[in-house]
Scaffold this motif. Structure first.
Motif, PDB file in Angstrom:
ATOM      1  N   THR A  42       0.576  -1.211   0.304  1.00 35.36           N
ATOM      2  CA  THR A  42      -0.277  -0.390   0.231  1.00 35.36           C
ATOM      3  C   THR A  42       0.662   1.344   0.222  1.00 35.36           C
ATOM      4  O   THR A  42       2.117   1.161   0.602  1.00 35.36           O
ATOM      5  N   MET A  43       0.234   2.770  -0.199  1.00 38.73           N
ATOM      6  CA  MET A  43       1.176   4.173  -0.409  1.00 38.73           C
ATOM      7  C   MET A  43      -0.533   4.989  -0.227  1.00 38.73           C
ATOM      8  O   MET A  43      -1.231   4.828  -0.834  1.00 38.73           O
ATOM      9  N   ARG A  44       0.146   6.133   0.784  1.00 40.33           N
ATOM     10  CA  ARG A  44      -0.119   6.992   0.345  1.00 40.33           C
ATOM     11  C   ARG A  44      -0.129   8.250  -0.032  1.00 40.33           C
ATOM     12  O   ARG A  44       1.019   8.410  -0.049  1.00 40.33           O
ATOM     13  N   VAL A  45      -0.767   8.825  -0.629  1.00 45.29           N
ATOM     14  CA  VAL A  45      -0.132   9.638  -1.296  1.00 45.29           C
ATOM     15  C   VAL A  45      -1.632  10.909  -1.409  1.00 45.29           C
ATOM     16  O   VAL A  45      -2.475  11.390  -1.800  1.00 45.29           O
ATOM     17  N   ILE A  46      -0.793  11.633  -1.937  1.00 50.79           N
ATOM     18  CA  ILE A  46      -0.975  13.486  -1.882  1.00 50.79           C
ATOM     19  C   ILE A  46      -2.112  13.503  -3.576  1.00 50.79           C
ATOM     20  O   ILE A  46      -2.073  12.904  -4.536  1.00 50.79           O
ATOM     21  N   GLY A  47      -3.520  13.597  -3.364  1.00 50.10           N
ATOM     22  CA  GLY A  47      -4.527  13.749  -4.118  1.00 50.10           C
ATOM     23  C   GLY A  47      -5.834  13.162  -4.125  1.00 50.10           C
ATOM     24  O   GLY A  47      -5.764  12.186  -2.915  1.00 50.10           O
ATOM     25  N   GLN A  48      -6.845  13.365  -4.375  1.00 53.90           N
ATOM     26  CA  GLN A  48      -8.564  12.577  -5.099  1.00 53.90           C
ATOM     27  C   GLN A  48      -9.282  12.643  -5.605  1.00 53.90           C
ATOM     28  O   GLN A  48     -10.510  12.273  -5.688  1.00 53.90           O
ATOM     29  N   ASN A  49      -7.989  13.049  -7.154  1.00 57.50           N
ATOM     30  CA  ASN A  49      -9.293  13.303  -8.233  1.00 57.50           C
ATOM     31  C   ASN A  49      -9.267  12.181  -8.628  1.00 57.50           C
ATOM     32  O   ASN A  49     -10.230  11.983 -10.384  1.00 57.50           O
ATOM     33  N   VAL A  50      -9.024  10.589  -8.206  1.00 64.62           N
ATOM     34  CA  VAL A  50      -9.442   9.593  -8.781  1.00 64.62           C
ATOM     35  C   VAL A  50     -10.209   8.842  -7.745  1.00 64.62           C
ATOM     36  O   VAL A  50     -10.287   8.581  -6.325  1.00 64.62           O
ATOM     37  N   ALA A  51     -11.763   8.444  -8.261  1.00 63.90           N
ATOM     38  CA  ALA A  51     -12.421   7.485  -8.048  1.00 63.90           C
ATOM     39  C   ALA A  51     -11.654   6.686  -6.883  1.00 63.90           C
ATOM     40  O   ALA A  51     -11.035   5.549  -7.297  1.00 63.90           O
ATOM     41  N   VAL A  52     -12.479   6.035  -6.240  1.00 63.85           N
ATOM     42  CA  VAL A  52     -12.419   4.726  -5.345  1.00 63.85           C
ATOM     43  C   VAL A  52     -12.338   3.438  -6.435  1.00 63.85           C
ATOM     44  O   VAL A  52     -13.977   3.445  -7.147  1.00 63.85           O
ATOM     45  N   SER A  53     -11.621   2.827  -6.458  1.00 69.99           N
ATOM     46  CA  SER A  53     -11.697   1.456  -7.032  1.00 69.99           C
ATOM     47  C   SER A  53     -11.093   1.597  -8.582  1.00 69.99           C
ATOM     48  O   SER A  53     -10.858   0.708  -9.273  1.00 69.99           O
ATOM     49  N   ASN A  54     -11.035   2.899  -8.209  1.00 70.33           N
ATOM     50  CA  ASN A  54     -10.016   2.659 -10.228  1.00 70.33           C
ATOM     51  C   ASN A  54      -8.718   2.960  -9.843  1.00 70.33           C
ATOM     52  O   ASN A  54      -8.396   3.131  -8.780  1.00 70.33           O
ATOM     53  N   LYS A  55      -7.876   2.880 -11.103  1.00 69.62           N
ATOM     54  CA  LYS A  55      -6.245   3.103 -10.936  1.00 69.62           C
ATOM     55  C   LYS A  55      -5.974   4.320 -11.657  1.00 69.62           C
ATOM     56  O   LYS A  55      -6.389   4.944 -12.131  1.00 69.62           O
ATOM     57  N   ALA A  56      -4.458   4.505 -10.690  1.00 69.00           N
ATOM     58  CA  ALA A  56      -4.957   6.050 -10.493  1.00 69.00           C
ATOM     59  C   ALA A  56      -2.945   5.852 -11.150  1.00 69.00           C
ATOM     60  O   ALA A  56      -1.864   5.267 -10.513  1.00 69.00           O
ATOM     61  N   PHE A  57      -2.713   7.291 -11.999  1.00 68.44           N
ATOM     62  CA  PHE A  57      -1.291   7.209 -11.755  1.00 68.44           C
ATOM     63  C   PHE A  57      -0.454   7.919 -10.726  1.00 68.44           C
ATOM     64  O   PHE A  57      -1.164   9.172 -10.296  1.00 68.44           O
ATOM     65  N   VAL A  58       1.066   7.838 -10.506  1.00 67.22           N
ATOM     66  CA  VAL A  58       1.133   8.725  -9.278  1.00 67.22           C
ATOM     67  C   VAL A  58       2.469   8.818  -9.675  1.00 67.22           C
ATOM     68  O   VAL A  58       2.738   7.691 -10.498  1.00 67.22           O
ATOM     69  N   ARG A  59       3.325   9.930  -9.188  1.00 62.17           N
ATOM     70  CA  ARG A  59       4.914  10.381 -10.309  1.00 62.17           C
ATOM     71  C   ARG A  59       5.126  11.060  -8.778  1.00 62.17           C
ATOM     72  O   ARG A  59       4.175  11.946  -8.010  1.00 62.17           O
ATOM     73  N   GLY A  60       6.242  10.550  -7.691  1.00 63.80           N
ATOM     74  CA  GLY A  60       6.245  10.710  -6.305  1.00 63.80           C
ATOM     75  C   GLY A  60       5.276  10.713  -5.572  1.00 63.80           C
ATOM     76  O   GLY A  60       5.614   9.131  -5.080  1.00 63.80           O
ATOM     77  N   ASN A  61       5.068  11.341  -5.094  1.00 60.17           N
ATOM     78  CA  ASN A  61       4.125  10.881  -4.019  1.00 60.17           C
ATOM     79  C   ASN A  61       2.554  11.652  -4.166  1.00 60.17           C
ATOM     80  O   ASN A  61       1.943  11.964  -3.089  1.00 60.17           O
ATOM     81  N   GLU A  62       2.267  12.409  -5.322  1.00 57.45           N
ATOM     82  CA  GLU A  62       1.076  12.619  -6.338  1.00 57.45           C
ATOM     83  C   GLU A  62       0.162  12.253  -7.483  1.00 57.45           C
ATOM     84  O   GLU A  62       0.780  11.597  -7.826  1.00 57.45           O
ATOM     85  N   ILE A  63      -0.370  12.190  -6.918  1.00 60.50           N
ATOM     86  CA  ILE A  63      -1.376  11.118  -8.097  1.00 60.50           C
ATOM     87  C   ILE A  63      -2.056  12.395  -9.038  1.00 60.50           C
ATOM     88  O   ILE A  63      -1.834  13.685  -8.959  1.00 60.50           O
ATOM     89  N   ILE A  64      -1.266  11.638 -10.450  1.00 68.08           N
ATOM     90  CA  ILE A  64      -1.461  12.807 -11.466  1.00 68.08           C
ATOM     91  C   ILE A  64      -2.344  12.505 -12.264  1.00 68.08           C
ATOM     92  O   ILE A  64      -2.773  13.559 -13.930  1.00 68.08           O
TER      93      ILE A  64
END
Length: 77
Positions: A42-64
């Motif tokens: 698991t990883m905790r990242v900054i941002g909430q712009n992707v809905a739960v159960s969807n996949k997200a791109f992450v760079r560093g520690n932020e959802i992009i």
């Protein structure tokens, strides 16, 4: 006479931080999200712009952004 550092030029092309993907497991009260990685961590990242159960791109520690939900597979070579 100047020298050209080929490795440094290559690093500039790659960027400093790789882009990884994970599935958003939850949104937290402090504006962060918890992601489940493909390997099970698991990883905790900054941002909430992707809905739960969807996949997200992450760079560093932020959802992009949102990543496509494609099936995964394992290939032994």
């Amino acid at each position: 006479m100047s020298t050209v550092n080929t490795w440094r030029n290559f690093e500039v092309l790659l960027g400093k931080k790789p882009i990884i993907t994970g599935t958003v497991a939850s949104h937290n009260a402090d504006g962060t999200s918890t992601l489940t990685m493909t390997g099970g961590g698991t990883m905790r990242v900054i941002g909430q712009n992707v809905a739960v159960s969807n996949k997200a791109f992450v760079r560093g520690n932020e959802i992009i952004g949102q990543a496509p939900n494609l099936p995964g597979f394992t290939l032994d070579v």
